[in-house]
Scaffold this active site. Structure first.
Site, PDB file in Angstrom:
ATOM      1  N   HIS A  13     -14.174 -10.235  -0.974  1.00  0.00           N
ATOM      2  CA  HIS A  13     -13.699 -10.361   0.405  1.00  0.00           C
ATOM      3  C   HIS A  13     -14.837 -10.599   1.405  1.00  0.00           C
ATOM      4  O   HIS A  13     -14.767 -11.496   2.240  1.00  0.00           O
ATOM      5  CB  HIS A  13     -12.917  -9.111   0.831  1.00  0.00           C
ATOM      6  CG  HIS A  13     -11.799  -8.755  -0.101  1.00  0.00           C
ATOM      7  ND1 HIS A  13     -11.027  -9.701  -0.734  1.00  0.00           N
ATOM      8  CD2 HIS A  13     -11.309  -7.557  -0.507  1.00  0.00           C
ATOM      9  CE1 HIS A  13     -10.112  -9.094  -1.481  1.00  0.00           C
ATOM     10  NE2 HIS A  13     -10.266  -7.791  -1.362  1.00  0.00           N
ATOM     11  N   HIS A  67      -6.959 -12.177  -1.350  1.00  0.00           N
ATOM     12  CA  HIS A  67      -5.941 -12.090  -0.303  1.00  0.00           C
ATOM     13  C   HIS A  67      -6.539 -12.171   1.109  1.00  0.00           C
ATOM     14  O   HIS A  67      -5.835 -12.447   2.060  1.00  0.00           O
ATOM     15  CB  HIS A  67      -5.039 -10.854  -0.491  1.00  0.00           C
ATOM     16  CG  HIS A  67      -5.636  -9.574  -0.018  1.00  0.00           C
ATOM     17  ND1 HIS A  67      -6.544  -8.855  -0.755  1.00  0.00           N
ATOM     18  CD2 HIS A  67      -5.456  -8.860   1.121  1.00  0.00           C
ATOM     19  CE1 HIS A  67      -6.888  -7.772  -0.089  1.00  0.00           C
ATOM     20  NE2 HIS A  67      -6.237  -7.747   1.057  1.00  0.00           N
ATOM     21  N   ASP A  88     -15.606  -4.246  -5.663  1.00  0.00           N
ATOM     22  CA  ASP A  88     -14.248  -4.191  -5.118  1.00  0.00           C
ATOM     23  C   ASP A  88     -14.115  -5.009  -3.825  1.00  0.00           C
ATOM     24  O   ASP A  88     -13.075  -5.606  -3.576  1.00  0.00           O
ATOM     25  CB  ASP A  88     -13.877  -2.724  -4.854  1.00  0.00           C
ATOM     26  CG  ASP A  88     -12.431  -2.555  -4.405  1.00  0.00           C
ATOM     27  OD1 ASP A  88     -11.542  -3.057  -5.113  1.00  0.00           O
ATOM     28  OD2 ASP A  88     -12.200  -1.945  -3.345  1.00  0.00           O
ATOM     29  N   LYS A 113      -7.162 -10.767  -8.440  1.00  0.00           N
ATOM     30  CA  LYS A 113      -8.411 -10.026  -8.524  1.00  0.00           C
ATOM     31  C   LYS A 113      -8.149  -8.744  -9.324  1.00  0.00           C
ATOM     32  O   LYS A 113      -7.041  -8.226  -9.227  1.00  0.00           O
ATOM     33  CB  LYS A 113      -8.835  -9.759  -7.104  1.00  0.00           C
ATOM     34  CG  LYS A 113      -9.620  -8.511  -6.825  1.00  0.00           C
ATOM     35  CD  LYS A 113      -9.988  -8.421  -5.377  1.00  0.00           C
ATOM     36  CE  LYS A 113     -10.892  -7.251  -5.169  1.00  0.00           C
ATOM     37  NZ  LYS A 113     -10.218  -5.959  -5.174  1.00  0.00           N
ATOM     38  N   GLU A 156     -12.725   0.892   6.230  1.00  0.00           N
ATOM     39  CA  GLU A 156     -11.397   1.430   5.925  1.00  0.00           C
ATOM     40  C   GLU A 156     -11.400   2.930   6.181  1.00  0.00           C
ATOM     41  O   GLU A 156     -12.412   3.597   5.951  1.00  0.00           O
ATOM     42  CB  GLU A 156     -11.047   1.173   4.455  1.00  0.00           C
ATOM     43  CG  GLU A 156     -10.950  -0.303   4.122  1.00  0.00           C
ATOM     44  CD  GLU A 156     -10.493  -0.515   2.692  1.00  0.00           C
ATOM     45  OE1 GLU A 156      -9.283  -0.618   2.479  1.00  0.00           O
ATOM     46  OE2 GLU A 156     -11.344  -0.552   1.798  1.00  0.00           O
ATOM     47  N   ARG A 189       6.898  -5.743 -19.572  1.00  0.00           N
ATOM     48  CA  ARG A 189       7.027  -5.151 -20.899  1.00  0.00           C
ATOM     49  C   ARG A 189       8.398  -4.484 -21.116  1.00  0.00           C
ATOM     50  O   ARG A 189       8.913  -4.461 -22.211  1.00  0.00           O
ATOM     51  CB  ARG A 189       5.925  -4.114 -21.096  1.00  0.00           C
ATOM     52  CG  ARG A 189       5.061  -4.449 -22.295  1.00  0.00           C
ATOM     53  CD  ARG A 189       3.862  -3.543 -22.352  1.00  0.00           C
ATOM     54  NE  ARG A 189       3.188  -3.422 -21.042  1.00  0.00           N
ATOM     55  CZ  ARG A 189       2.179  -2.607 -20.816  1.00  0.00           C
ATOM     56  NH1 ARG A 189       1.720  -1.839 -21.770  1.00  0.00           N
ATOM     57  NH2 ARG A 189       1.588  -2.553 -19.646  1.00  0.00           N
ATOM     58  N   LYS A 195     -15.157   3.099   2.446  1.00  0.00           N
ATOM     59  CA  LYS A 195     -13.907   3.866   2.498  1.00  0.00           C
ATOM     60  C   LYS A 195     -14.138   5.138   3.314  1.00  0.00           C
ATOM     61  O   LYS A 195     -15.261   5.634   3.403  1.00  0.00           O
ATOM     62  CB  LYS A 195     -13.492   4.283   1.088  1.00  0.00           C
ATOM     63  CG  LYS A 195     -13.363   3.115   0.111  1.00  0.00           C
ATOM     64  CD  LYS A 195     -11.950   2.618   0.040  1.00  0.00           C
ATOM     65  CE  LYS A 195     -11.790   1.538  -1.008  1.00  0.00           C
ATOM     66  NZ  LYS A 195     -10.632   0.690  -0.726  1.00  0.00           N
TER      67      LYS A 195
HETATM   68  C1  BG6 Z   1      -8.485  -4.723  -2.083  1.00  0.00           C
HETATM   69  C2  BG6 Z   1      -9.380  -3.615  -2.584  1.00  0.00           C
HETATM   70  O1  BG6 Z   1      -8.829  -5.933  -2.702  1.00  0.00           O
HETATM   71  O2  BG6 Z   1      -8.604  -4.840  -0.687  1.00  0.00           O
HETATM   72  C3  BG6 Z   1      -9.029  -2.315  -1.885  1.00  0.00           C
HETATM   73  O3  BG6 Z   1      -9.238  -3.467  -3.987  1.00  0.00           O
HETATM   74  C4  BG6 Z   1      -9.048  -2.482  -0.387  1.00  0.00           C
HETATM   75  O4  BG6 Z   1      -9.925  -1.291  -2.284  1.00  0.00           O
HETATM   76  C5  BG6 Z   1      -8.219  -3.688   0.026  1.00  0.00           C
HETATM   77  O5  BG6 Z   1      -8.533  -1.316   0.193  1.00  0.00           O
HETATM   78  C6  BG6 Z   1      -8.387  -3.972   1.512  1.00  0.00           C
HETATM   79  O6  BG6 Z   1      -7.463  -4.938   1.905  1.00  0.00           O
HETATM   80  P1  BG6 Z   1      -6.864  -4.969   3.370  1.00  0.00           P
HETATM   81  O7  BG6 Z   1      -5.990  -6.187   3.383  1.00  0.00           O
HETATM   82  O8  BG6 Z   1      -6.126  -3.698   3.556  1.00  0.00           O
HETATM   83  O9  BG6 Z   1      -8.047  -5.077   4.284  1.00  0.00           O
END
Ligand code: BG6
Length: 478
Positions: A235, A173, A230, A143, A211, A46, A326
């Site tokens: 994932h 990812h 999330d 995402k 995490e 932007r 988390k």
């Molecule tokens: C993301 C989530 O897609 O993946 C995050 O939105 C999360 O909340 C993250 O922390 C974890 O990815 P990685 O690669 O650190 O395991």
């Protein structure tokens, strides 16, 4: 191996993901020689920048997000030369013809939408309407791909109005992680495991993505999504699919994705007693979930554990336990495949607390594989049994720079090469939402609150019980 020359246009090129991952990732590919001389990267956002200002922002991002030894000044300068900037109004009509004019006809054009999903439709439409996209172009989206089945379908429809499925690259990812791909190699390039990979030999499977960080900084987004949307819908579902899928006939995009979709479709509905949701409370000088999201009344979960049943021939009778959260004790992602006990124990002193054979695939950190085996305890004490880990760490086995390539680097190069294997197909995303939606709805209707858990713990007690009541135990986190 260098890829073919390309024009890559990044929408949202000054946003967090672009600065943190996409552009530093592209720089590293450039540095490694994978990006040909003629490759060009066009940023768009932007802000009314010119190319010089954009280069400055990206130069600063590379300095911020890459360690000094990875970014020699002359290489950075040469990379920045490849960058151009076009100011585009994503929801209006300014800038599009300027963009069209600088793109070349004889190279593949890739459009990376590192923007809010609410802009996917508007950008796809304008790329098409202004003749910027060609039938060979590729479009990459990030995402979250929707927040439920209806919104995912709407996003798919928006993209498919202007692009064919073969042109669309939906990023998860996790699929770009080295060890996640290794899971496929482990299963399908070895003859050792696959004959045992079924309910006759496997007692249960655990998938943990723990995490240690909280949601701080992203509270607004996270409180609307929670761990289910999330992490689990995307994932963890991908990890489940790769662990449980049938062998595809070849390592090709649709062969692999067909098999993944079948796993999601075979999932039994989850009973309410088979799912636990938690929320971290304050402790160890860390704020609570409520404080992080600034919402005392939040019922959003920062932790989920569940027991899943896959209703097919291979897995009937072998539960899959998933958990993610988390602010847990450690950052650990791993898949533990626990084998059944031998049918008959010939030794008179079966060891106390024996856990049994297990294959532990460590996705991060300390990527590798452990095979838990039972052996004789050394020494003269007779035939006493003990368990040892046969351990393989990829970094030790294959060289320490193995994991320096980030998931984004690999995935972007796959887009440039036109390989969709590690990207989610539209029906796959919809199947995952179709599975997650009823669970989320049932939870909302129940009006229940998530159970609290301590910062730095393994999650709520109730999650431990999920396995205890089945006579099983989670592998400790960290
Ligand atoms: C993301 C989530 O897609 O993946 C995050 O939105 C999360 O909340 C993250 O922390 C974890 O990815 P990685 O690669 O650190 O395991």
């Amino acid at each position: 191996i260098p890829v073919s020359p390309f024009d890559l246009v990044i929408f949202g090129a000054t946003g967090d993901l672009a600065r943190r991952k996409i552009l530093p990732g592209l720089f590293l590919r450039f540095k490694s020689g994978q990006m040909p001389e003629e490759a060009r990267i066009v940023g768009s956002a932007r802000s009314d920048f010119d190319s010089a200002e954009f280069r400055k922002v990206i130069g600063a991002a590379i300095a911020e997000f890459l360690p000094e030894e990875l970014r020699p000044a002359d290489t950075v300068a040469a990379f920045l030369e490849r960058l151009e900037y076009v100011h585009i109004d994503a929801t209006g009509d300014t800038g599009w013809s300027a963009l069209k004019n600088i793109l070349r006809d004889d190279v593949i054009r890739t459009f990376y939408l590192s923007v809010s999903p609410s802009l996917f439709g508007a950008i796809a439409e304008r790329l098409s309407k202004h003749g910027v996209a060609t039938p060979q172009s590729r479009i990459v989206v990030e995402k979250p791909f929707g927040h439920d089945l209806a919104s995912a379908k709407a996003l798919n429809a928006d993209l498919l109005r202007h692009f064919a499925e073969e042109q669309i690259y939906r990023i998860d990812h996790y699929l770009g992680k080295e060890t996640v791909q290794n899971l496929m190699a482990l299963r399908f390039a070895n003859s050792l495991f696959e004959p045992l990979w079924n309910s006759t030999h496997i007692d249960h499977v655990q998938i943990t993505v723990a995490e240690s960080l909280g949601v701080g900084g992203r509270g607004g987004y996270y409180d609307q999504s929670g761990a289910m949307r999330d992490m689990v819908q995307n994932h963890l579902m991908q990890l489940l699919c790769l662990t449980a899928m049938e062998p595809p006939s070849k390592f090709a995009p649709n062969s692999v994705r067909d098999e993944k979709v079948k796993v999601i479709e075979a999932l039994d509905p989850v009973e309410s007693e088979d799912i636990v949701r938690g929320q971290y409370r304050s402790g160890r000088d860390m704020p609570s979930y409520f404080e992080d999201v600034e919402n005392d009344a939040s019922r959003t979960e920062s932790f989920v554990a569940m027991k899943l049943k896959i209703a097919n021939w291979r897995w009937a009778g072998t539960p899959f336990y998933l958990r993610t959260g988390k602010r847990l004790r450690d950052r650990v992602s791993e898949i533990t495949v626990v084998f059944r006990d031998p049918p008959h124990m010939i030794f008179p002193n079966p060891m106390d607390g024996r856990k049994g054979n297990a294959l532990i695939i460590r996705l991060q950190p300390d990527e590798g594989i452990t095979l838990r085996t039972t052996i004789k305890e050394p020494g003269p004490g007779g035939m006493r049994l003990t368990e040892v880990d046969m351990d393989m760490t990829f970094a030790d086995a294959l060289g320490s720079d193995l994991n320096t390539q980030d998931a984004y680097e690999r995935l972007i190069m796959d887009v440039i090469r036109g390989d969709q294997t590690l990207f989610m197909r539209g029906d796959e995303v919809e199947a995952a939402w179709g599975w997650a939606d009823p669970l989320i709805a049932a939870w909302q209707e129940s009006g229940k609150k998530p159970v609290p858990y301590d910062v730095g713990s393994s999650g709520p007690e109730e999650a431990l019980m999920l396995l205890h009541r089945d006579g099983r135990r989670w592998r400790p986190i960290g």
